[in-house]
Scaffold this motif. Structure first.
Motif, PDB file in Angstrom:
ATOM      1  N   THR A   5       0.847  -1.212   0.000  1.00  0.00           N
ATOM      2  CA  THR A   5       0.000   0.000   0.000  1.00  0.00           C
ATOM      3  C   THR A   5       0.871   1.246   0.000  1.00  0.00           C
ATOM      4  N   VAL A   6       1.891   1.204   0.828  1.00  0.00           N
ATOM      5  CA  VAL A   6       2.787   2.346   0.973  1.00  0.00           C
ATOM      6  C   VAL A   6       3.597   2.582  -0.319  1.00  0.00           C
ATOM      7  N   PHE A   7       4.118   1.502  -0.887  1.00  0.00           N
ATOM      8  CA  PHE A   7       4.891   1.602  -2.139  1.00  0.00           C
ATOM      9  C   PHE A   7       3.959   2.095  -3.264  1.00  0.00           C
ATOM     10  N   GLY A   8       2.770   1.503  -3.337  1.00  0.00           N
ATOM     11  CA  GLY A   8       1.801   1.908  -4.361  1.00  0.00           C
ATOM     12  C   GLY A   8       1.414   3.380  -4.234  1.00  0.00           C
ATOM     13  N   THR A   9       1.274   3.843  -3.004  1.00  0.00           N
ATOM     14  CA  THR A   9       0.923   5.254  -2.785  1.00  0.00           C
ATOM     15  C   THR A   9       2.056   6.161  -3.260  1.00  0.00           C
TER      16      THR A   9
ATOM     17  N   ILE B 244      -6.108  -1.658  -2.045  1.00  0.00           N
ATOM     18  CA  ILE B 244      -6.921  -0.672  -1.310  1.00  0.00           C
ATOM     19  C   ILE B 244      -6.066   0.409  -0.640  1.00  0.00           C
ATOM     20  N   HIS B 245      -6.660   1.584  -0.550  1.00  0.00           N
ATOM     21  CA  HIS B 245      -6.147   2.761   0.170  1.00  0.00           C
ATOM     22  C   HIS B 245      -5.005   3.520  -0.492  1.00  0.00           C
ATOM     23  N   VAL B 246      -4.526   3.047  -1.625  1.00  0.00           N
ATOM     24  CA  VAL B 246      -3.627   3.910  -2.396  1.00  0.00           C
ATOM     25  C   VAL B 246      -4.416   5.168  -2.778  1.00  0.00           C
TER      26      VAL B 246
END
Ligand code: BES
Ligand code: ZN
Ligand code: ZN
Length: 510
Positions: free
Chosen positions: A298-302, A498-500
């Motif tokens: 999620t963090v990398f995708g964001t 989810i959440h990106v």
């Protein structure tokens, strides 16, 4: 190292253009409101007569009612192919319905529809049209990297044209471009999650981050390897990862690091496989624990979404990567460890490992003068018991901030549900006979809440000042939402990413 990531391919196998022309290329996609009995006048431009009568017949006979998320394919008419897409009632329709309708269309696409599409909207706002395109892009994803490719089956590059008026085209293009960038982030998160655990382990994740950063002038990636983690005193990360031959590491992403002032800091749980360790998990569905690095994905995708959309603010992301294995040299239940914070932890269950790696990630976050810290973790089965696959659990030490994240989630239709951070839970997690904290609650009740209360013990005060104020922090338990969410219509199966979109929205709209 071999890791089949579709990154760079997915999302890229579709080109969306915006056009004010009347031409229809390939299959016509026609989003319609419930109750229409003929093609709305403003949609008729350029439609061949045969196609028009075919559509009008279906609508007049009530064969397609245009209910939300429904589609109907009309194939075989001389004048071309059509996909009708239902939006539901016009007076109730939201951007979310448009996004879902775009996704439903892409879920229904078959080889017979070809690779060219033209979308013709009824009189609609630009934000609604863009949301439809976003739904198409998000749903245009499948993870086939480990299947032997059959030339026949290989999908061609899709060309999608959104038609609109001359005056709408600039704004629509800009919005579609933004969503294209964000979708890349979502798809990257899915790629990372879907990759099997024999090919996705801490070092691979770190290498990927390193390679990825080369594409951007404004992103730096630092890898803290196993030896460095031991030296730095990252006792939580080391305790979890030491039993695996794939050693743990911490990966730190810094975007626009020269921008002055405080910045958001994101922290992700990155357990590339969670066997439970010595507190071994039961065998059923253990394969799903490859998704236990969903927080780090999620963090990398964001970061990818922010980089792709040209975000100019400073943002830091920290991922805590480890594989949780049983081994002769693995951490035991009963061990007492000490991490970066200096607080000791009694490890009562080695399967409660996410909180151990996060304890170091959260403490480390304090070094970057955070405006706020948000951590993402597939942390507890208890969160799935509480909320099912419908919502992420959301805790915060600041009620306003928790509301802000909840609202950011609502804005992009990714539900994050407020959960309580109660003093009683903190007491439970600091009530060890032998150490400052314990990684297991006293009983089995409220397991998602006790986990959150444990994490709070490792959120630093500003400037690490003993008497200072604790940094604004939120915890998002994505155990139920990062994969297996059948009602998430933006994705067919596997990791959801989810959440990106939530966090991109939060950071860019602040
Ligand atoms: N990764 C799991 C949580 C999990 C379980 C996520 C099932 C999604 C589906 C986590 O590391 C874990 O095992 N947590 C334990 C904590 C317990 C030992 C206190 C759990 O939830 O059972
Ligand atoms: Zn576990
Ligand atoms: Zn886990």
């Amino acid at each position: 190292m071999k890791c089949y990531l579709a990154y760079g391919l997915v999302g890229d196998n579709m080109e969306i253009t915006v056009s004010a022309s009347d031409n229809i290329n390939g299959t016509l996609i026609l989003p319609l409101y419930e109750g229409v009995e003929e093609i709305p006048e403003e949609c008729e431009r350029g439609l061949p007569q045969g196609m028009k009568s075919q559509i009008n017949r279906v609508l007049a006979d009530g064969d397609f009612k245009a209910k939300k998320k429904t589609t109907m394919s009309l194939i075989g008419g001389e004048d071309g192919k059509v996909i009708l897409a239902g939006l539901g009632k016009s007076d109730e329709v939201s951007v979310h319905d448009f996004r879902k309708s775009g996704a439903a269309v892409f879920a229904s696409i078959k080889k017979v529809h070809g690779d060219d599409f033209t979308v013709r909207f009824t009189d609609t706002g630009v934000s609604h049209m863009a949301a439809f395109a976003e739904g198409m892009m998000l749903r245009n994803y499948s993870y086939n990297e480990y299947k032997i490719k059959d030339e026949e089956e290989t999908e061609g590059e899709k060309q999608v044209r959104l038609t609109c008026s001359e005056k709408e085209s600039e704004e629509l293009s800009a919005l579609v471009n933004k969503y294209r960038g964000i979708t890349k982030g979502v798809h990257l998160s899915r790629d990372l999650g879907n990759c099997p655990p024999n090919d996705m382990y801490p070092e691979v994740f770190a290498d990927m981050a390193w390679e990825w950063a080369k594409d951007f002038d404004n992103v730096d990636v630092t890898i803290i390897n196993y030896e460095q983690a031991i030296k730095a005193g990252m006792g939580g990360l080391v305790a979890v990862g030491k039993g695996s031959s794939r050693k743990p590491c911490m990966v730190i992403f810094e975007m626009n690091k020269n921008v002055k002032g405080r910045c958001p800091v994101l922290v992700g749980k990155g357990i590339t496989f969670d066997t439970g360790g010595i507190s071994l998990k039961p065998g059923a569905n253990m394969d799903e624990m490859k998704y236990d690095m969903g927080g780090s994905a999620t963090v990398f995708g964001t970061m990818e979404a922010l980089a792709q959309t040209g975000h100019e603010g400073k943002v830091v992301a920290i991922t805590c990567m480890a594989e949780n294995m049983p081994a002769a040299n693995a951490t035991r239940p009963g061990d007492v460890i000490k991490g970066l914070s200096g607080k000791t932890i009694e490890v009562l269950n080695t399967d409660a490992e996410g909180r151990l790696v996060l304890s170091d990630g959260l403490w480390k976050a304090g070094e970057y003068d955070p405006e706020f810290i948000i951590d993402f973790a597939t942390l507890t089965g208890a969160c799935v018991v509480a909320l099912g696959h419908e919502a992420t659990g959301l805790w915060s030490n600041d009620d306003d901030f928790r509301t802000e994240i909840h609202e950011a989630g609502n804005a992009v239709d990714e539900l994050a549900w407020p959960m309580p951070l109660l003093p009683a839970f903190e007491k439970e997690m600091t009530d060890s006979k032998i150490a400052d904290t314990r990684n297991l609650g006293a009983g089995r009740w409220g397991g998602a809440n006790t986990a959150a209360a444990f994490l709070k013990q490792f959120v630093p005060n500003r400037n690490y000042d003993k008497d200072g104020e604790q940094i604004t922090w939120a915890h998002m338990d994505i155990a139920g939402t990062y994969w297996g969410a059948k009602t998430n219509s933006m994705v067919k199966n596997g990791a959801t990413g989810i959440h990106v979109r939530t966090i991109h929205h939060l950071i860019t709209n602040r």
